[in-house]
Write a protein that holds these residues in place. Structure first.
Motif, PDB file in Angstrom:
ATOM      1  N   UNK A 105       0.900  -1.255  -0.165  1.00  0.00           N
ATOM      2  CA  UNK A 105      -0.228  -0.094  -0.031  1.00  0.00           C
ATOM      3  C   UNK A 105       1.024   1.306   0.144  1.00  0.00           C
ATOM      4  N   UNK A 106       0.305   2.569  -0.494  1.00  0.00           N
ATOM      5  CA  UNK A 106       0.968   3.680  -0.422  1.00  0.00           C
ATOM      6  C   UNK A 106       0.204   4.858  -0.422  1.00  0.00           C
ATOM      7  N   UNK A 107       0.743   5.883  -0.197  1.00  0.00           N
ATOM      8  CA  UNK A 107      -0.038   7.131   0.086  1.00  0.00           C
ATOM      9  C   UNK A 107      -0.931   7.654  -1.095  1.00  0.00           C
ATOM     10  N   UNK A 108      -2.217   7.867  -0.736  1.00  0.00           N
ATOM     11  CA  UNK A 108      -3.071   8.431  -1.697  1.00  0.00           C
ATOM     12  C   UNK A 108      -2.687   9.659  -2.525  1.00  0.00           C
ATOM     13  N   UNK A 109      -1.999  10.331  -1.979  1.00  0.00           N
ATOM     14  CA  UNK A 109      -1.409  11.503  -2.408  1.00  0.00           C
ATOM     15  C   UNK A 109      -0.132  11.309  -3.100  1.00  0.00           C
ATOM     16  N   UNK A 110       0.619  10.077  -3.229  1.00  0.00           N
ATOM     17  CA  UNK A 110       1.747   9.854  -4.045  1.00  0.00           C
ATOM     18  C   UNK A 110       1.564   9.932  -5.520  1.00  0.00           C
ATOM     19  N   UNK A 111       2.703  10.423  -6.088  1.00  0.00           N
ATOM     20  CA  UNK A 111       2.320  10.543  -7.454  1.00  0.00           C
ATOM     21  C   UNK A 111       3.410   9.448  -7.896  1.00  0.00           C
ATOM     22  N   UNK A 112       4.025   8.308  -6.984  1.00  0.00           N
ATOM     23  CA  UNK A 112       4.751   7.268  -7.693  1.00  0.00           C
ATOM     24  C   UNK A 112       3.924   6.109  -7.854  1.00  0.00           C
ATOM     25  N   UNK A 113       4.325   5.206  -8.486  1.00  0.00           N
ATOM     26  CA  UNK A 113       3.864   3.959  -8.852  1.00  0.00           C
ATOM     27  C   UNK A 113       3.688   3.053  -7.599  1.00  0.00           C
ATOM     28  N   UNK A 114       2.797   2.181  -7.465  1.00  0.00           N
ATOM     29  CA  UNK A 114       2.706   1.238  -6.270  1.00  0.00           C
ATOM     30  C   UNK A 114       3.744   0.391  -6.260  1.00  0.00           C
ATOM     31  N   UNK A 115       4.313   0.421  -5.055  1.00  0.00           N
ATOM     32  CA  UNK A 115       5.660  -0.349  -4.858  1.00  0.00           C
ATOM     33  C   UNK A 115       5.511  -2.035  -4.705  1.00  0.00           C
ATOM     34  N   UNK A 116       6.161  -2.661  -5.383  1.00  0.00           N
ATOM     35  CA  UNK A 116       6.089  -4.109  -5.495  1.00  0.00           C
ATOM     36  C   UNK A 116       7.020  -4.873  -4.428  1.00  0.00           C
ATOM     37  N   UNK A 117       6.656  -5.816  -3.998  1.00  0.00           N
ATOM     38  CA  UNK A 117       7.283  -6.719  -3.122  1.00  0.00           C
ATOM     39  C   UNK A 117       8.114  -7.881  -3.862  1.00  0.00           C
ATOM     40  N   UNK A 118       9.547  -7.470  -3.812  1.00  0.00           N
ATOM     41  CA  UNK A 118      10.473  -8.300  -4.559  1.00  0.00           C
ATOM     42  C   UNK A 118      11.208  -9.482  -3.418  1.00  0.00           C
ATOM     43  N   UNK A 119      11.755 -10.515  -4.308  1.00  0.00           N
ATOM     44  CA  UNK A 119      12.719 -11.294  -3.441  1.00  0.00           C
ATOM     45  C   UNK A 119      12.051 -11.824  -2.343  1.00  0.00           C
ATOM     46  N   UNK A 120      10.753 -12.139  -2.622  1.00  0.00           N
ATOM     47  CA  UNK A 120      10.032 -13.173  -1.418  1.00  0.00           C
ATOM     48  C   UNK A 120      10.037 -14.377  -1.791  1.00  0.00           C
ATOM     49  N   UNK A 121       9.908 -15.389  -0.764  1.00  0.00           N
ATOM     50  CA  UNK A 121       9.969 -16.863  -0.848  1.00  0.00           C
ATOM     51  C   UNK A 121       8.360 -17.009  -0.795  1.00  0.00           C
ATOM     52  N   UNK A 122       7.989 -17.721  -1.751  1.00  0.00           N
ATOM     53  CA  UNK A 122       6.273 -18.098  -1.879  1.00  0.00           C
ATOM     54  C   UNK A 122       6.213 -19.549  -2.401  1.00  0.00           C
ATOM     55  N   UNK A 123       5.220 -20.212  -1.825  1.00  0.00           N
ATOM     56  CA  UNK A 123       4.778 -21.620  -1.948  1.00  0.00           C
ATOM     57  C   UNK A 123       3.437 -21.859  -1.415  1.00  0.00           C
ATOM     58  N   UNK A 124       2.915 -22.624  -2.195  1.00  0.00           N
ATOM     59  CA  UNK A 124       1.702 -23.222  -1.840  1.00  0.00           C
ATOM     60  C   UNK A 124       1.751 -24.498  -0.973  1.00  0.00           C
ATOM     61  N   UNK A 125       0.784 -24.767  -0.124  1.00  0.00           N
ATOM     62  CA  UNK A 125       1.073 -25.770   0.903  1.00  0.00           C
ATOM     63  C   UNK A 125      -0.334 -26.420   1.186  1.00  0.00           C
ATOM     64  N   UNK A 126      -0.299 -27.626   1.392  1.00  0.00           N
ATOM     65  CA  UNK A 126      -1.564 -28.408   1.788  1.00  0.00           C
ATOM     66  C   UNK A 126      -1.510 -28.826   3.379  1.00  0.00           C
TER      67      UNK A 126
END
Length: 377
Positions: free
Chosen positions: A55-76
């Protein structure tokens, strides 16, 4: 009092009011907390794609920041893991094509580069029924696009749709000369004659059949284009995606719809806190936005040709402000007809008296789309 006078009075009032007020941006708008946003679902038969951002500020003129270099997986529930990897698009994590066991429950597990660990709730796998039809109709209000589906087992009941529309863009003007450094010269690189525009659905499309005796959706209005839409000027395509939801996931999307579409007057419902089913394990106060469900996906694409629509509908190529082209003030041009004298042998009587001129917005369709032809076109 005439309507014109009323408008003038109101305009004067608005100017006066604007001069007496100062903008106010609450601190929560200018510097809000940065929460994780999880966008996507677990595809039970195919590739899962999850987008992570902040999330980022409503008044911000920048693009939405992305979350990089995370570890992600699906598990049962048994602990089996299916990894997701970040590709060339930062913040986008995809799995290999897989088939989830409908007898098990699944969740998404994330660990950010900063060490925050997030998990979604375990959810059952839902099977999305096939489309019965995706139809378009030429109606008085414009082009209507409808979807129909059903589930004989009465197991779906909660539905969501997304769409992606694509259309051709045809610039009306094709210049052969250009104005550069106060000189008229032959055009160096020709402009494209066709481009393609693409846009994803900007609104949440939902329905449920819990109040019906059968699990049937009939002629749900998915999209309406006015008769004079530039998107149906030549050729138009729409890809529809159908999702089966759980009751909890439907409630999340319905609240999101109300928060984004139904607020604007004193009588609209007030915004409610929207989180979802994703939680931070090692820092419970860190909220996460998003709901991760698990289901199969149904897709269908349709095409609409301009020749299939009523001839009485007005034509709009999206360049209505470009007619007629303007004329060039020759006093601003050095040797305005030199190109014809030196580059083309023309009798003096055939040398032009002037030029028509236009802007890039009227000749370069790349301002509205891309020249990359879609693979399905």
């Amino acid at each position: 009092m005439s309507s014109l006078l009323i408008r003038r009075v109101l305009s004067g009032c608005l100017v006066l009011l604007a001069a007496c007020t100062d903008p106010y941006m609450p601190e929560v708008i200018t510097s809000p907390p940065s929460y994780l946003v999880v966008d996507g679902f677990l595809n039970a038969q195919g590739v899962t794609t999850i987008n992570l951002s902040r999330t980022y500020a409503v008044a911000s003129k920048a693009t939405q920041p992305v979350e990089t270099q995370a570890t992600a997986y699906i598990e049962d529930e048994a602990g089996t893991r299916l990894p997701l990897t970040e590709g060339t698009v930062k913040g986008t994590y995809t799995s290999a094509a897989q088939t989830l066991n409908p007898a098990r429950k699944y969740r998404l597990h994330l660990r950010t580069q900063a060490g925050k660990e997030y998990v979604s709730d375990y959810v059952p796998v839902k099977i999305t029924p096939a489309f019965d039809a995706v139809d378009w109709r030429a109606e008085r209000e414009g082009l209507g696009i409808y979807v129909s589906t059903h589930d004989d087992a009465n197991a779906t009941q909660y539905y969501r749709w997304e769409y992606e529309e694509t259309w051709e863009i045809i610039p009306p003007l094709r210049p052969s000369l250009e104005f550069l450094n106060n000189n008229i010269i032959p055009i160096r690189v020709p402009y494209p004659t066709v481009c393609w525009g693409t846009e994803r659905s900007p609104i949440v499309q939902l329905t449920k059949t819990t109040s019906l005796s059968q699990d049937v959706v009939s002629n749900f209005l998915l999209r309406r284009l006015p008769q004079n839409s530039d998107r149906i000027f030549r050729r138009y395509s729409l890809l529809v995606q159908q999702h089966a939801l759980t009751k909890e996931e439907y409630a999340y999307w319905d609240l999101l719809r109300k928060n984004t579409e139904s607020i604007g007057t004193l009588f609209d419902p007030q915004p409610a806190q929207l989180t979802g089913n994703v939680h931070c394990v090692n820092s419970p106060d860190d909220l996460a936005m998003g709901f991760v469900g698990a289901h199969t996906l149904q897709q269908r694409r349709i095409f609409v040709e301009r020749t299939q629509l009523p001839f009485s509908w007005p034509f709009n190529d999206g360049f209505t402000g470009c007619y007629p082209p303007d004329t060039l003030d020759l006093s601003k041009v050095k040797n305005p007809f030199q190109i014809f004298r030196s580059g083309v042998a023309l009798p003096v009587g055939q040398i032009p008296k002037g030029y028509t001129i236009s802007t890039l917005d009227c000749v370069d369709c790349r301002r509205k789309g891309t020249t990359v032809r879609p693979s399905f076109w």
